[in-house]
Motif scaffolding. Structure first.
Motif, PDB file in Angstrom:
ATOM      1  N   ALA A  26      45.806  -5.974 -13.344  1.00 28.85           N
ATOM      2  CA  ALA A  26      45.894  -4.592 -13.825  1.00 28.85           C
ATOM      3  C   ALA A  26      45.961  -4.490 -15.343  1.00 28.85           C
ATOM      4  N   ARG A  27      46.339  -5.561 -16.000  1.00 32.25           N
ATOM      5  CA  ARG A  27      46.378  -5.512 -17.471  1.00 32.25           C
ATOM      6  C   ARG A  27      45.012  -5.153 -18.034  1.00 32.25           C
ATOM      7  N   ASP A  28      43.960  -5.616 -17.390  1.00 32.20           N
ATOM      8  CA  ASP A  28      42.600  -5.332 -17.852  1.00 32.20           C
ATOM      9  C   ASP A  28      41.860  -4.332 -16.962  1.00 32.20           C
ATOM     10  N   LYS A  29      42.140  -4.405 -15.646  1.00 32.45           N
ATOM     11  CA  LYS A  29      41.368  -3.590 -14.700  1.00 32.45           C
ATOM     12  C   LYS A  29      42.257  -3.083 -13.569  1.00 32.45           C
ATOM     13  N   PRO A  30      42.917  -1.945 -13.759  1.00 32.50           N
ATOM     14  CA  PRO A  30      43.827  -1.427 -12.723  1.00 32.50           C
ATOM     15  C   PRO A  30      43.156  -1.199 -11.372  1.00 32.50           C
ATOM     16  N   ASP A  31      41.936  -0.686 -11.364  1.00 34.19           N
ATOM     17  CA  ASP A  31      41.256  -0.449 -10.081  1.00 34.19           C
ATOM     18  C   ASP A  31      40.961  -1.767  -9.376  1.00 34.19           C
ATOM     19  N   ALA A  32      40.572  -2.764 -10.135  1.00 34.21           N
ATOM     20  CA  ALA A  32      40.288  -4.077  -9.555  1.00 34.21           C
ATOM     21  C   ALA A  32      41.557  -4.692  -8.968  1.00 34.21           C
ATOM     22  N   ALA A  33      42.689  -4.451  -9.594  1.00 32.98           N
ATOM     23  CA  ALA A  33      43.958  -4.997  -9.087  1.00 32.98           C
ATOM     24  C   ALA A  33      44.237  -4.473  -7.686  1.00 32.98           C
ATOM     25  N   ARG A  34      44.080  -3.188  -7.487  1.00 32.30           N
ATOM     26  CA  ARG A  34      44.292  -2.607  -6.156  1.00 32.30           C
ATOM     27  C   ARG A  34      43.307  -3.185  -5.141  1.00 32.30           C
ATOM     28  N   GLN A  35      42.073  -3.346  -5.552  1.00 32.05           N
ATOM     29  CA  GLN A  35      41.054  -3.878  -4.645  1.00 32.05           C
ATOM     30  C   GLN A  35      41.359  -5.318  -4.257  1.00 32.05           C
ATOM     31  N   TRP A  36      41.808  -6.146  -5.205  1.00 31.23           N
ATOM     32  CA  TRP A  36      42.126  -7.538  -4.882  1.00 31.23           C
ATOM     33  C   TRP A  36      43.304  -7.642  -3.935  1.00 31.23           C
ATOM     34  N   VAL A  37      44.340  -6.858  -4.185  1.00 32.85           N
ATOM     35  CA  VAL A  37      45.494  -6.900  -3.284  1.00 32.85           C
ATOM     36  C   VAL A  37      45.078  -6.427  -1.892  1.00 32.85           C
ATOM     37  N   GLN A  38      44.229  -5.416  -1.829  1.00 26.19           N
ATOM     38  CA  GLN A  38      43.728  -4.947  -0.533  1.00 26.19           C
ATOM     39  C   GLN A  38      42.949  -6.056   0.175  1.00 26.19           C
ATOM     40  N   LYS A  39      42.083  -6.774  -0.551  1.00 29.06           N
ATOM     41  CA  LYS A  39      41.320  -7.875   0.042  1.00 29.06           C
ATOM     42  C   LYS A  39      42.257  -8.963   0.571  1.00 29.06           C
ATOM     43  N   LEU A  40      43.290  -9.293  -0.194  1.00 28.77           N
ATOM     44  CA  LEU A  40      44.238 -10.318   0.237  1.00 28.77           C
ATOM     45  C   LEU A  40      44.977  -9.882   1.496  1.00 28.77           C
ATOM     46  N   ARG A  41      45.411  -8.626   1.532  1.00 32.73           N
ATOM     47  CA  ARG A  41      46.112  -8.117   2.721  1.00 32.73           C
ATOM     48  C   ARG A  41      45.185  -8.058   3.934  1.00 32.73           C
ATOM     49  N   GLU A  42      43.923  -7.679   3.718  1.00 30.92           N
ATOM     50  CA  GLU A  42      42.956  -7.656   4.819  1.00 30.92           C
ATOM     51  C   GLU A  42      42.768  -9.055   5.398  1.00 30.92           C
ATOM     52  N   LYS A  43      42.706 -10.053   4.539  1.00 31.42           N
ATOM     53  CA  LYS A  43      42.552 -11.430   5.002  1.00 31.42           C
ATOM     54  C   LYS A  43      43.786 -11.855   5.799  1.00 31.42           C
ATOM     55  N   CYS A  44      44.976 -11.440   5.354  1.00 26.50           N
ATOM     56  CA  CYS A  44      46.196 -11.758   6.096  1.00 26.50           C
ATOM     57  C   CYS A  44      46.163 -11.132   7.481  1.00 26.50           C
ATOM     58  N   ARG A  45      45.698  -9.889   7.572  1.00 26.15           N
ATOM     59  CA  ARG A  45      45.593  -9.247   8.890  1.00 26.15           C
ATOM     60  C   ARG A  45      44.584  -9.979   9.775  1.00 26.15           C
ATOM     61  N   LEU A  46      43.485 -10.425   9.183  1.00 27.09           N
ATOM     62  CA  LEU A  46      42.475 -11.163   9.945  1.00 27.09           C
ATOM     63  C   LEU A  46      43.038 -12.472  10.483  1.00 27.09           C
ATOM     64  N   VAL A  47      43.722 -13.239   9.639  1.00 26.97           N
ATOM     65  CA  VAL A  47      44.240 -14.520  10.123  1.00 26.97           C
ATOM     66  C   VAL A  47      45.410 -14.326  11.076  1.00 26.97           C
ATOM     67  N   ALA A  48      46.083 -13.198  11.001  1.00 34.04           N
ATOM     68  CA  ALA A  48      47.134 -12.917  11.987  1.00 34.04           C
ATOM     69  C   ALA A  48      46.512 -12.740  13.374  1.00 34.04           C
ATOM     70  N   LYS A  49      45.324 -12.160  13.418  1.00 40.21           N
ATOM     71  CA  LYS A  49      44.622 -11.986  14.693  1.00 40.21           C
ATOM     72  C   LYS A  49      43.999 -13.292  15.178  1.00 40.21           C
ATOM     73  N   HIS A  50      43.619 -14.151  14.232  1.00 43.25           N
ATOM     74  CA  HIS A  50      42.938 -15.411  14.543  1.00 43.25           C
ATOM     75  C   HIS A  50      43.622 -16.544  13.771  1.00 43.25           C
ATOM     76  N   PRO A  51      44.831 -16.920  14.173  1.00 43.57           N
ATOM     77  CA  PRO A  51      45.616 -17.873  13.382  1.00 43.57           C
ATOM     78  C   PRO A  51      45.071 -19.295  13.335  1.00 43.57           C
ATOM     79  N   ASP A  52      44.062 -19.608  14.120  1.00 42.92           N
ATOM     80  CA  ASP A  52      43.489 -20.950  14.061  1.00 42.92           C
ATOM     81  C   ASP A  52      42.428 -21.098  12.983  1.00 42.92           C
ATOM     82  N   VAL A  53      42.107 -20.002  12.280  1.00 46.32           N
ATOM     83  CA  VAL A  53      41.145 -20.106  11.187  1.00 46.32           C
ATOM     84  C   VAL A  53      41.826 -20.757   9.993  1.00 46.32           C
TER      85      VAL A  53
END
Length: 97
Positions: free
Chosen positions: A22-49
């Motif tokens: 966010a120091r350089d790109k506040p919108d990008a910061a939100r998008q990256w955290v969203q991508k990380l959380r989405e990946k966590c939800r995906l691996v929660a559904k498929h924990p063997d990945v």
């Protein structure tokens, strides 16, 4: 499906990642955290990945989002007879690896 939980460390990691970006790109910061959380939800559904990480523990695995590594694990909560999935930590891997 296992219940997704974030460790205190992983919550702190996500905040630090967001602040850093966010120091350089506040919108990008939100998008990256969203991508990380989405990946966590995906691996929660498929924990063997992801990759097994026996050097960190028997049930520890990791996966990637861009240059970030998410460490996670799954276990049976015997006193509640339910499965839990926890995102334990998120770090940025070095560009040379």
């Amino acid at each position: 499906m296992p219940r997704l939980r974030y460790s205190a460390e992983s919550k702190d990691d996500l905040k630090q990642i967001a602040r850093f970006i966010a120091r350089d790109k506040p919108d990008a910061a939100r998008q990256w955290v969203q991508k990380l959380r989405e990946k966590c939800r995906l691996v929660a559904k498929h924990p063997d990945v992801g990759d097994a990480r026996p050097e960190l523990g028997d049930d520890i695995r990791s996966t990637y989002v861009g240059s970030y590594v998410i460490f996670f694990g799954e276990w049976k909560d015997s006193w509640r007879s339910s499965e839990s999935f926890e995102a334990m930590s998120t770090i940025q891997k070095s560009r040379g690896t």
